[in-house]
Design a protein around this motif. Structure first.
Motif, PDB file in Angstrom:
ATOM      1  N   PHE A  44       0.961  -1.290  -0.051  1.00 12.02           N
ATOM      2  CA  PHE A  44       0.053   0.223  -0.009  1.00 12.02           C
ATOM      3  C   PHE A  44       0.910   1.278   0.024  1.00 12.02           C
ATOM      4  O   PHE A  44       1.777   1.420   0.874  1.00 12.02           O
ATOM      5  CB  PHE A  44      -0.897   0.151   1.366  1.00 12.02           C
ATOM      6  N   SER A  78      -4.906   3.747  -1.769  1.00  8.20           N
ATOM      7  CA  SER A  78      -6.221   3.581  -1.250  1.00  8.20           C
ATOM      8  C   SER A  78      -6.769   5.177  -0.908  1.00  8.20           C
ATOM      9  O   SER A  78      -7.642   5.181  -0.144  1.00  8.20           O
ATOM     10  CB  SER A  78      -6.346   2.584   0.038  1.00  8.20           C
ATOM     11  N   ALA A 114      -8.150  -1.819   1.346  1.00  7.78           N
ATOM     12  CA  ALA A 114      -7.147  -1.377   2.284  1.00  7.78           C
ATOM     13  C   ALA A 114      -7.851  -2.065   3.700  1.00  7.78           C
ATOM     14  O   ALA A 114      -7.044  -2.326   4.772  1.00  7.78           O
ATOM     15  CB  ALA A 114      -6.985   0.111   2.355  1.00  7.78           C
ATOM     16  N   THR A 122       1.217   4.384   4.543  1.00  9.84           N
ATOM     17  CA  THR A 122       2.079   4.257   3.347  1.00  9.84           C
ATOM     18  C   THR A 122       3.602   4.534   3.713  1.00  9.84           C
ATOM     19  O   THR A 122       3.616   5.733   4.262  1.00  9.84           O
ATOM     20  CB  THR A 122       1.504   5.074   2.402  1.00  9.84           C
TER      21      THR A 122
END
Length: 184
Positions: A44, A78, A114, A122
């Motif tokens: 992510f 996300s 997510a 992140t």
């Protein structure tokens, strides 16, 4: 920028399935079609986070080093693009080009993926084995923006090497740290 640790999804968790648009080619791609033969790394990330910017070169190199060994890499953003327009899909595509991403860069518009992965920050890394069972949920390495430690990817690389070798991944895993995911 709020420094946020990853939530450390429990090891042994089966990878949550998804189908998302790849911003590089506007095609919907599923986990099943993107998974690797030896393992799968789900990351992510986003465009604007200083922690991701700090490791972008290593993320590209990691993919170059491990995709040929059977570990596919998948990046997902996300973030809420209404409040963080720099993370919009057309800019994700440009970011992928600028940083030579050879892996898909998927957009999780609903943020459901997510949430399914319990992603918190992140970058946030989830390494799954060939059966899509989570074996590593930790940091890339000890480097952070401004701490003077070189970016090597040593922690994640060690886990990926273990997966390829069919060995157990070290259970002593430090959480990743970064900016929080920008929730709607």
């Amino acid at each position: 920028m709020a420094l946020t640790p990853s939530n450390m999804l429990p090891l042994g968790t089966k990878a949550p399935d998804f189908s998302l648009v790849d911003t590089k080619d506007n095609q919907v791609k599923s986990l099943d079609e993107l998974k690797g033969t030896a393992g799968t790394l789900v990351m992510f990330i986003c465009n604007h986070c200083p922690f991701v910017i700090h490791v972008n070169t290593e993320l590209s190199q990691l993919a170059k080093d491990y995709i040929a060994k059977g570990i596919n890499c998948i990046a997902i953003s996300s973030n809420d693009i209404d409040n963080y327009p720099q993370d919009a899909p057309h800019l994700m595509k440009q970011n992928a080009v600028d940083h030579h991403y050879i892996f898909p860069y998927l957009y999780d518009q609903t943020q459901e993926v997510a949430k399914a992965y319990d992603a918190a920050c992140t970058p946030d890394f989830f390494l799954f084995d060939s059966e899509l069972i989570l074996v590593y949920a930790g940091q890339l390495d000890d480097s952070r923006p401004g701490n003077g430690i070189p970016v090597t990817g040593k922690d994640l690389r060690a886990a990926m090497d273990a997966v390829i070798a069919g060995k157990s991944v070290n259970l002593d895993q430090k959480p990743s740290m970064g900016c929080n995911i920008k929730w709607k």
